[in-house]
Structures are given as structure tokens and as C-alpha cells.
Design a protein around this motif. Structure first.
Motif, short mmCIF file in Angstrom:
data_model
loop_
_atom_site.label_atom_id
_atom_site.label_comp_id
_atom_site.label_asym_id
_atom_site.label_seq_id
_atom_site.Cartn_x
_atom_site.Cartn_y
_atom_site.Cartn_z
N GLN A 156 -11.99 65.79 9.79
CA GLN A 156 -10.58 65.53 9.48
C GLN A 156 -10.42 64.27 8.63
O GLN A 156 -9.64 64.25 7.68
CB GLN A 156 -9.76 65.39 10.76
N SER A 202 -9.03 64.22 4.84
CA SER A 202 -7.88 63.39 4.51
C SER A 202 -8.17 62.47 3.33
O SER A 202 -7.35 62.33 2.42
CB SER A 202 -7.49 62.56 5.73
N PRO A 244 -7.00 74.16 -0.66
CA PRO A 244 -5.68 74.23 -0.02
C PRO A 244 -5.09 72.84 0.13
O PRO A 244 -5.73 71.91 0.62
CB PRO A 244 -5.98 74.85 1.33
N PRO A 264 -1.67 70.92 1.70
CA PRO A 264 -0.47 71.11 2.50
C PRO A 264 0.79 70.85 1.67
O PRO A 264 0.77 70.08 0.72
CB PRO A 264 -0.59 70.08 3.62
N PRO A 265 1.91 71.49 2.04
CA PRO A 265 3.16 71.23 1.32
C PRO A 265 3.57 69.77 1.44
O PRO A 265 3.21 69.08 2.39
CB PRO A 265 4.17 72.15 2.01
N GLY A 287 5.08 68.57 4.61
CA GLY A 287 4.25 68.68 5.79
C GLY A 287 4.60 69.85 6.67
O GLY A 287 4.02 70.04 7.72
N ASN A 331 5.48 74.19 7.13
CA ASN A 331 5.09 75.54 6.67
C ASN A 331 3.62 75.61 6.52
O ASN A 331 2.87 75.66 5.77
CB ASN A 331 5.82 75.96 5.40
#
Length: 80
Positions: free
Chosen positions: A11, A15, A72, A74-75, A78, A80
Motif C-alpha cells: 500500500q 501510494s 488504475p 482512483p477518482p 476518492g 466510486n
């Protein structure tokens, strides 16, 4: 990082990589396939970009020899 939870390490690395990607690339949105071609064929300034492409658009870029990668993101909100 010895003794750390492998999932926590993954993770953290994800990040960091995501932060680098978002801060060092230009978001061209759905115009990604056209911008990627323009950069590849030297019709636009060379720069790192990111955006969206359909699976077919991605495959067409790859078939043309244009280096692209799926990643990928993330939107922004944060959700959806």
C-alpha cells in the motif's frame, strides 16, 4: 522494512507511485489516444501524459508501437 506487514508495504509503495504519477504527468482525459499519437509522431511536445482510453483504443496504440501502460487511478474525490 523487515518485519512489516507485506500488504502495508505494498500500500505504501502504491501510494508513492501514485503520487509520482499524478504530480509528474499531465491529465489529458479522454483525449489520451490522440495526445499519445501526437507525442509519438512528434506533432506535439514530448511530455508525460495520463488519461482514459477504451480497451480498443489501448490495443490500437499498442499495435502502432506506441508505449502505453494501464494503471488504475482512483477518482479525484476518492469515491466510486
Amino acid at each position: 522494512m523487515e518485519g512489516k506487514d507485506p500488504f502495508a508495504i505494498a500500500q505504501m509503495l502504491y501510494s508513492r507511485m501514485l503520487d509520482e504519477l499524478l504530480t509528474k504527468t499531465e491529465d489529458v482525459g479522454r483525449n489520451f489516444p490522440n495526445e499519445a499519437r501526437d507525442i509519438f509522431y512528434k506533432r506535439a511536445p514530448d511530455r508525460a501524459i495520463r488519461g482514459q482510453a477504451t480497451e480498443q483504443e489501448h490495443d490500437e496504440l499498442v499495435d502502432e508501437g506506441i508505449p502505453v501502460a494501464r494503471f488504475p487511478v482512483p477518482p479525484k474525490d476518492g469515491l466510486n
